[in-house]
Design a protein around this motif. Structure first.
Motif, PDB file in Angstrom:
ATOM      1  N   GLY B  26       0.831  -1.207   0.000  1.00  0.00           N
ATOM      2  CA  GLY B  26       0.000   0.000   0.000  1.00  0.00           C
ATOM      3  C   GLY B  26       0.858   1.245   0.000  1.00  0.00           C
ATOM      4  O   GLY B  26       0.579   2.230  -0.700  1.00  0.00           O
ATOM      5  N   LEU B  27       1.927   1.195   0.775  1.00  0.00           N
ATOM      6  CA  LEU B  27       2.793   2.364   0.901  1.00  0.00           C
ATOM      7  C   LEU B  27       3.504   2.668  -0.418  1.00  0.00           C
ATOM      8  O   LEU B  27       3.661   3.834  -0.794  1.00  0.00           O
ATOM      9  CB  LEU B  27       3.824   2.115   2.010  1.00  0.00           C
ATOM     10  CG  LEU B  27       4.505   3.351   2.602  1.00  0.00           C
ATOM     11  CD1 LEU B  27       3.487   4.288   3.189  1.00  0.00           C
ATOM     12  CD2 LEU B  27       5.500   2.922   3.665  1.00  0.00           C
ATOM     13  N   THR B  28       3.919   1.626  -1.138  1.00  0.00           N
ATOM     14  CA  THR B  28       4.641   1.876  -2.374  1.00  0.00           C
ATOM     15  C   THR B  28       3.719   2.468  -3.432  1.00  0.00           C
ATOM     16  O   THR B  28       4.130   3.320  -4.226  1.00  0.00           O
ATOM     17  CB  THR B  28       5.359   0.589  -2.891  1.00  0.00           C
ATOM     18  OG1 THR B  28       6.361   0.943  -3.821  1.00  0.00           O
ATOM     19  CG2 THR B  28       4.407  -0.366  -3.526  1.00  0.00           C
ATOM     20  N   LEU B  29       2.453   2.051  -3.410  1.00  0.00           N
ATOM     21  CA  LEU B  29       1.504   2.646  -4.353  1.00  0.00           C
ATOM     22  C   LEU B  29       1.225   4.095  -3.976  1.00  0.00           C
ATOM     23  O   LEU B  29       1.192   4.991  -4.819  1.00  0.00           O
ATOM     24  CB  LEU B  29       0.193   1.862  -4.354  1.00  0.00           C
ATOM     25  CG  LEU B  29       0.201   0.548  -5.099  1.00  0.00           C
ATOM     26  CD1 LEU B  29      -1.145  -0.129  -4.974  1.00  0.00           C
ATOM     27  CD2 LEU B  29       0.549   0.773  -6.561  1.00  0.00           C
ATOM     28  N   LEU B  30       1.024   4.320  -2.703  1.00  0.00           N
ATOM     29  CA  LEU B  30       0.724   5.663  -2.224  1.00  0.00           C
ATOM     30  C   LEU B  30       1.843   6.625  -2.591  1.00  0.00           C
ATOM     31  O   LEU B  30       1.621   7.733  -3.072  1.00  0.00           O
ATOM     32  CB  LEU B  30       0.540   5.607  -0.701  1.00  0.00           C
ATOM     33  CG  LEU B  30      -0.093   6.800  -0.007  1.00  0.00           C
ATOM     34  CD1 LEU B  30      -1.483   7.041  -0.541  1.00  0.00           C
ATOM     35  CD2 LEU B  30      -0.142   6.549   1.486  1.00  0.00           C
ATOM     36  N   TRP B  31       3.074   6.175  -2.415  1.00  0.00           N
ATOM     37  CA  TRP B  31       4.224   7.022  -2.696  1.00  0.00           C
ATOM     38  C   TRP B  31       4.496   7.084  -4.199  1.00  0.00           C
ATOM     39  O   TRP B  31       4.654   8.146  -4.774  1.00  0.00           O
ATOM     40  CB  TRP B  31       5.435   6.462  -1.944  1.00  0.00           C
ATOM     41  CG  TRP B  31       6.668   7.278  -2.057  1.00  0.00           C
ATOM     42  CD1 TRP B  31       6.840   8.472  -2.681  1.00  0.00           C
ATOM     43  CD2 TRP B  31       7.943   6.933  -1.521  1.00  0.00           C
ATOM     44  NE1 TRP B  31       8.128   8.899  -2.573  1.00  0.00           N
ATOM     45  CE2 TRP B  31       8.829   7.960  -1.864  1.00  0.00           C
ATOM     46  CE3 TRP B  31       8.432   5.840  -0.783  1.00  0.00           C
ATOM     47  CZ2 TRP B  31      10.175   7.937  -1.495  1.00  0.00           C
ATOM     48  CZ3 TRP B  31       9.763   5.841  -0.422  1.00  0.00           C
ATOM     49  CH2 TRP B  31      10.617   6.873  -0.780  1.00  0.00           C
ATOM     50  N   GLY B  32       4.516   5.909  -4.832  1.00  0.00           N
ATOM     51  CA  GLY B  32       4.894   5.861  -6.241  1.00  0.00           C
ATOM     52  C   GLY B  32       3.878   6.512  -7.168  1.00  0.00           C
ATOM     53  O   GLY B  32       4.222   7.225  -8.099  1.00  0.00           O
ATOM     54  N   ALA B  33       2.601   6.277  -6.913  1.00  0.00           N
ATOM     55  CA  ALA B  33       1.593   6.810  -7.822  1.00  0.00           C
ATOM     56  C   ALA B  33       1.159   8.215  -7.442  1.00  0.00           C
ATOM     57  O   ALA B  33       0.865   9.035  -8.302  1.00  0.00           O
ATOM     58  CB  ALA B  33       0.370   5.888  -7.831  1.00  0.00           C
ATOM     59  N   LEU B  34       1.112   8.503  -6.160  1.00  0.00           N
ATOM     60  CA  LEU B  34       0.532   9.775  -5.741  1.00  0.00           C
ATOM     61  C   LEU B  34       1.490  10.670  -4.985  1.00  0.00           C
ATOM     62  O   LEU B  34       1.120  11.747  -4.554  1.00  0.00           O
ATOM     63  CB  LEU B  34      -0.706   9.490  -4.873  1.00  0.00           C
ATOM     64  CG  LEU B  34      -1.786   8.750  -5.653  1.00  0.00           C
ATOM     65  CD1 LEU B  34      -2.782   8.100  -4.724  1.00  0.00           C
ATOM     66  CD2 LEU B  34      -2.490   9.716  -6.578  1.00  0.00           C
ATOM     67  N   GLY B  35       2.726  10.228  -4.814  1.00  0.00           N
ATOM     68  CA  GLY B  35       3.702  11.080  -4.166  1.00  0.00           C
ATOM     69  C   GLY B  35       3.421  11.379  -2.710  1.00  0.00           C
ATOM     70  O   GLY B  35       3.847  12.400  -2.187  1.00  0.00           O
ATOM     71  N   VAL B  36       2.686  10.493  -2.045  1.00  0.00           N
ATOM     72  CA  VAL B  36       2.406  10.717  -0.629  1.00  0.00           C
ATOM     73  C   VAL B  36       3.300   9.825   0.218  1.00  0.00           C
ATOM     74  O   VAL B  36       3.278   8.607   0.083  1.00  0.00           O
ATOM     75  CB  VAL B  36       0.926  10.399  -0.304  1.00  0.00           C
ATOM     76  CG1 VAL B  36       0.656  10.590   1.165  1.00  0.00           C
ATOM     77  CG2 VAL B  36       0.017  11.286  -1.131  1.00  0.00           C
ATOM     78  N   VAL B  37       4.094  10.448   1.079  1.00  0.00           N
ATOM     79  CA  VAL B  37       4.975   9.689   1.957  1.00  0.00           C
ATOM     80  C   VAL B  37       4.404   9.741   3.363  1.00  0.00           C
ATOM     81  O   VAL B  37       4.215  10.813   3.925  1.00  0.00           O
ATOM     82  CB  VAL B  37       6.397  10.299   1.971  1.00  0.00           C
ATOM     83  CG1 VAL B  37       7.293   9.476   2.864  1.00  0.00           C
ATOM     84  CG2 VAL B  37       6.951  10.342   0.567  1.00  0.00           C
ATOM     85  N   ASN B  38       4.095   8.593   3.915  1.00  0.00           N
ATOM     86  CA  ASN B  38       3.476   8.563   5.232  1.00  0.00           C
ATOM     87  C   ASN B  38       4.317   7.749   6.214  1.00  0.00           C
ATOM     88  O   ASN B  38       4.260   6.522   6.231  1.00  0.00           O
ATOM     89  CB  ASN B  38       2.063   7.981   5.121  1.00  0.00           C
ATOM     90  CG  ASN B  38       1.370   7.933   6.474  1.00  0.00           C
ATOM     91  OD1 ASN B  38       1.826   8.552   7.427  1.00  0.00           O
ATOM     92  ND2 ASN B  38       0.286   7.184   6.545  1.00  0.00           N
ATOM     93  N   LEU B  39       5.097   8.444   7.040  1.00  0.00           N
ATOM     94  CA  LEU B  39       5.934   7.753   8.011  1.00  0.00           C
ATOM     95  C   LEU B  39       5.086   7.013   9.051  1.00  0.00           C
ATOM     96  O   LEU B  39       5.574   6.090   9.699  1.00  0.00           O
ATOM     97  CB  LEU B  39       6.841   8.744   8.746  1.00  0.00           C
ATOM     98  CG  LEU B  39       7.908   9.454   7.921  1.00  0.00           C
ATOM     99  CD1 LEU B  39       8.651  10.441   8.797  1.00  0.00           C
ATOM    100  CD2 LEU B  39       8.878   8.460   7.327  1.00  0.00           C
ATOM    101  N   ALA B  40       3.835   7.440   9.223  1.00  0.00           N
ATOM    102  CA  ALA B  40       2.996   6.842  10.258  1.00  0.00           C
ATOM    103  C   ALA B  40       2.277   5.584   9.789  1.00  0.00           C
ATOM    104  O   ALA B  40       1.438   5.044  10.494  1.00  0.00           O
ATOM    105  CB  ALA B  40       1.970   7.868  10.733  1.00  0.00           C
ATOM    106  N   HIS B  41       2.624   5.103   8.605  1.00  0.00           N
ATOM    107  CA  HIS B  41       1.976   3.898   8.088  1.00  0.00           C
ATOM    108  C   HIS B  41       2.218   2.714   9.016  1.00  0.00           C
ATOM    109  O   HIS B  41       1.350   1.865   9.220  1.00  0.00           O
ATOM    110  CB  HIS B  41       2.517   3.606   6.692  1.00  0.00           C
ATOM    111  CG  HIS B  41       1.787   2.543   5.950  1.00  0.00           C
ATOM    112  ND1 HIS B  41       0.507   2.702   5.474  1.00  0.00           N
ATOM    113  CD2 HIS B  41       2.148   1.286   5.621  1.00  0.00           C
ATOM    114  CE1 HIS B  41       0.117   1.591   4.872  1.00  0.00           C
ATOM    115  NE2 HIS B  41       1.087   0.709   4.945  1.00  0.00           N
ATOM    116  N   GLY B  42       3.418   2.665   9.588  1.00  0.00           N
ATOM    117  CA  GLY B  42       3.734   1.595  10.529  1.00  0.00           C
ATOM    118  C   GLY B  42       2.858   1.671  11.762  1.00  0.00           C
ATOM    119  O   GLY B  42       2.570   0.654  12.397  1.00  0.00           O
ATOM    120  N   SER B  43       2.443   2.882  12.100  1.00  0.00           N
ATOM    121  CA  SER B  43       1.594   3.057  13.267  1.00  0.00           C
ATOM    122  C   SER B  43       0.227   2.408  13.035  1.00  0.00           C
ATOM    123  O   SER B  43      -0.377   1.880  13.965  1.00  0.00           O
ATOM    124  CB  SER B  43       1.421   4.537  13.590  1.00  0.00           C
ATOM    125  OG  SER B  43       2.661   5.191  13.590  1.00  0.00           O
TER     126      SER B  43
END
Lengths: 248, 293, 329
Positions: B26-43
């Motif tokens: 999910g994180l790679t899609l969020l970052w790769g497709a939409l440029g959203v970096v979420n450090l709190a994903h692990g949370s």
């Protein structure tokens, strides 16, 4: 006349797409070569190959008689190559004067100096260069605040700061209106004459091309369609077809 | 060579890898497709694990797990969407820095909240009776729960594949990975897409969190632990590459688990060593996106 | 481009003065906390040579910070070295290490570069925390042997301030030089630098060496003022915290990192003595600052001051041409 730039059999592909397909041409001293062609014809890629930003799959580039092999762009600059970019490639957070100063500092090898004051370094030279291109009154304006036309002119000034012996200009009048384009072209022509500098420029505006170029090369789908005098090229049937009947 | 131990480690490593994949995809899609970096994903992963543990403690290892699998990922997705709309949207205009700051603050805040709600004790629960034994296969005993994890992950991966290849949203996402500029140009509601993908990513992390519960101790260090691994997976697998991250996650999981047989300090060092080595030879990870940084 | 003059140095000196006067107003037990803030602020400033000046988002500054702290601790506790000698050793190790880290991590760009630096830092963290015999493992090391003049809280406080000022002045000078301007150019447009005759990677490596050395300096100071070290200094959590200080305070402003450090650490210090939920409040503070001041608290403060000045002298031109980090915000 000696060959300033010689490209032989340049080929560059990206996967299945061949951007530059066996392109060869020569630029001699005193010439102004215009490279024209429809969008996607490979002009910018060709420039990247000439400046070393990309390495060709095959073929060779010679600068002033010596092969440049796979030299990186900054090494080719030392050999006398200068380039401007199609999309304004200035340093947005610096003023116009500072932009030119950076170019001058890089050319004179002063960039590793950690003690001098940057604002004072080569300040007069920068101001003089800006005056030459007509931007003297805007020297303290941040580059990102300049109008589009002024940015293109600054682009030119920065390219000139390394005192190149051959200038490659990628669509220098991109986005400019008719009047601005004419001014820009006059400027380029004057500088080329006063420095007796050969120029290669990519252009879309045909008026620009035919008023200024000493030779025209037409690039279509990565290949050279024709390379010769402007009037000859203008009348060529294949060129007309390539532009889909546009009145050139 | 102790084949029993080796096979157990490989299985454990594969199951680990499956979890890493769920979190990272999910994180790679969020970052790769939409440029959203979420450090709190692990949370999200950690909170889901705690919530899942709570469900199991309340309703028992069988019912609790099923209830958790249904409720928790959805709750996580809802929570993530809310956060995205309220906190992330205002900061998209400042490139990546705003997002880094917001998500960093969230990591701190959410960890603290987890401590307040769930306490500081690590939680361990038993797996459901049906899956707490072993399966005999070719002379080797394989832990049933680990196999269960693989099955669930495979199902989720299948669903993800269908989503990406069949649905319009999925195709938009894949196209955006190759050309992020294109979305706005085509007139897509990028804002809504971001919220949706953030929700999907949290859903996946939620599933991972729940099925992770019967496997090991759920503690307050999980958020930092898993986000680091998720980034390693993304880097090795390639930005925006879902199947690359599957491969990377499995490689990392197995390498990590097997290395503990030979190296005393195996584990995390192996992950980062693999990351450094892969990046040295392929600075964009397993998948090279032509012409992109 | 940056300038090196009294006007630019004044804010730094002013802040230093405030820190110098702190012992007079705060209680003795809070002094070490204040010293801690000074050291962290210095480390964050050194990170900004990479982030704000050169555009390199490093998540591995903890590596150099921890290196300085650990070498001094190991040197003085285990090998009977003097503080100065251990410090020199730390710097000597840092130089080749920073070059190696630069060569590895600069293979990638933007955030991938950052993740590589994070990975390298984590390798060091794991190595140090698992090696009980060599580094004291998870427990760390206690009892750094200090020279007589550094033996009390007050001396340590002023020592930290002096190092902060010196490092700050060096950075200001560097940023105002042609080298500093080139770093900004590399940040703004590396392709252009390449087409003008400069190899951008060389400058990025130099920036990483500079940032690494300064980070190690503050690690050395940390060891002296804390008296102990633990593996967490090397971890990405420390690195992320330093990066957040830079982002929070404003990476385009010279004192931005310092402002960020003060905000984060003062909040934490005040709360830690009163409750166990410091993280929650700090987290909320960070989120709030991020939403309302995405470019950093510092630049917003600067705008406010510029606005105030305008009201007093209307003849002044408001256009802020250049920032202290070698370009414009």
């Amino acid at each position: 006349m000696s060959a300033v730039l010689k490209a032989t059999g340049l080929v560059k592909s990206f996967g299945a797409f061949t951007a530059v397909n066996d392109v060869s041409f020569t630029v001699n001293d005193g010439e102004a070569l215009a490279i024209i062609g429809p969008n996607g014809a490979g002009k910018s890629t060709l420039f990247d190959l000439l400046t070393g930003r990309k390495t060709p799959d095959r073929g060779e580039v010679q600068l002033f008689g010596e092969s440049v092999g796979h030299l990186k762009p900054w090494k080719r600059v030392k050999r006398g190559l200068g380039r401007s970019f199609q999309v304004s490639s200035v340093f947005p957070t610096f003023t116009a004067e500072e932009n030119v100063q950076i170019g001058l500092m890089l050319a004179s090898g002063r960039t590793w100096n950690a003690f001098a004051r940057a604002t004072e370094t080569q300040k007069d030279e920068a101001a003089a260069l800006l005056a030459k291109v007509g931007l003297a009154d805007k020297k303290d304006v941040a580059a990102s605040d300049l109008s589009h036309g002024d940015q293109r002119t600054l682009e030119l000034a920065v390219a000139l700061s390394t005192r190149p012996k051959l200038l490659l200009l990628d669509e220098p009048t991109a986005g400019m209106g008719r009047e601005e384009s004419r001014e820009c072209l006059t400027l380029i022509r004057n500088i080329a004459a006063s420095e007796s500098m050969p120029i290669v420029f990519v252009e879309h505006d045909m008026n620009v091309v035919f008023s200024f170029a000493t030779r025209v090369m037409v690039l279509v789908a990565g290949q050279v369609l024709i390379d010769g005098e402007p009037e000859v090229v203008r009348k060529d049937q294949r060129v007309k077809e390539a532009y889909f009947g546009e009145d050139i | 060579m102790n084949w029993q131990l080796f096979s157990a480690q490989v299985l454990a490593g594969t199951a680990n890898g499956a979890l890493y994949f769920l979190v990272a995809s999910g994180l790679t899609l969020l970052w790769g497709a939409l440029g959203v970096v979420n450090l709190a994903h692990g949370s999200f992963f950690m909170l889901s694990a705690f919530a899942g543990a709570l469900c199991i403690q309340t309703w028992g290892p069988e019912i609790g797990l099923i209830v958790a699998l249904v409720i928790v990922p959805l709750a996580a997705a809802l929570f993530a969407c809310t956060l995205e709309m309220t906190l992330f949207r205002p900061v998209y205009k400042s490139a990546m820095w705003g997002q880094l700051l917001v998500s960093f603050g969230l990591v701190l805040a959410l960890n603290n909240i987890a401590r307040l709600v769930f306490g500081t004790q690590a939680i361990s629960v038993a797996p459901p009776k049906m899956l707490s034994g072993f399966v005999e296969f070719g002379g080797l005993r394989l832990a049933s729960y680990q196999l269960g994890v693989l099955v669930v992950t495979a199902l989720v991966a299948l669903f993800l594949w269908r989503l990406l290849t069949r649905s319009r949203t999925g195709r938009l996402i894949r196209a955006a990975v190759d050309d992020p500029q294109m979305l706005g140009a085509v007139g897509v509601d990028v804002q809504r897409l971001r919220t949706m993908v953030m929700g999907i990513a949290a859903l996946l992390a939620g599933i991972a969190g729940v099925i992770a519960v019967p496997r090991g101790a759920i503690n307050l260090g999980l958020d930092v632990q898993i986000i680091v691994i998720a980034f390693a997976v993304i880097v090795i697998g390639g930005l925006g590459a879902v199947w690359g991250s599957l491969a990377a996650a499995l490689v990392i999981g197995i390498a990590e688990a097997v290395s503990t047989m030979f190296l005393d300090q195996g584990g995390e060092v192996v992950i980062f060593a693999v990351m450094v080595i892969v990046l040295l030879f392929r600075p964009t990870g397993f998948r090279t996106i032509a012409g992109r940084d | 481009m940056g300038q090196f003059d009294l006007r630019r140095a004044a804010p730094l000196l002013l802040v230093a003065l405030v820190f110098c006067l702190l012992p007079l107003v705060i209680s003795k037990s809070m002094l070490p906390e204040a010293t801690r803030i000074v050291v962290l602020a210095g480390c964050a400033m050194s990170l900004n040579l990479l982030v704000g000046a050169t555009g390199l988002i490093s998540m591995g500054q903890g590596l150099f910070f921890g290196l300085g702290a650990y070498v001094v601790a190991l040197g003085t506790i285990r090998f009977g070295m003097g503080y100065g000698a251990a410090a020199a050793l730390a710097l000597a190790i840092c130089l080749p290490l920073s070059i190696i880290v630069a060569l590895i991590s600069l293979r990638a760009k933007h955030l991938f570069f950052g993740l590589l630096t994070m990975a390298i830092g984590q390798v060091a963290f794991v190595f140090v925390s698992r090696n009980y015999k060599l580094t004291g493992g998870d427990d760390g090391l206690v009892g750094v042997v200090l020279p007589k003049w550094l033996d009390n809280d007050l001396a340590q406080h002023y020592f930290a301030i002096i190092v902060l000022v010196l490092a700050g002045l060096v950075l200001l000078r560097l940023l105002a030089s042609p080298f500093g301007a080139t770093l900004g150019a590399v940040r703004d447009n590396p392709d252009r630098v390449a087409s003008l005759g400069g190899n951008p990677k060389l400058y990025e490596i130099a920036a990483m060496v500079g940032g690494g050395l300064l980070g190690t300096v503050f690690g050395i100071v940390w060891s002296g003022t804390e008296g102990s070290v633990e593996p967490g200094l090397l971890s990405w959590v420390t690195s992320a915290m330093l990066l957040m200080m830079v982002a929070l305070g404003g990476r385009s402003m010279f004192l931005g990192p310092l402002i960020g450090a003060v905000i984060l650490e003062v909040t934490r210090a005040i709360l830690q003595s009163k409750s166990t939920n410091a993280d929650l409040v700090v987290g909320i503070v960070v989120i709030t600052c991020a939403v309302f001041f995405p470019e950093g608290v510092g630049p917003r403060l600067q705008q406010l001051f510029a606005g105030l000045k305008l009201r007093r002298t209307p003849a002044q031109t408001p256009a802020a041409k250049t920032t202290e980090m070698g370009g414009r915000a």
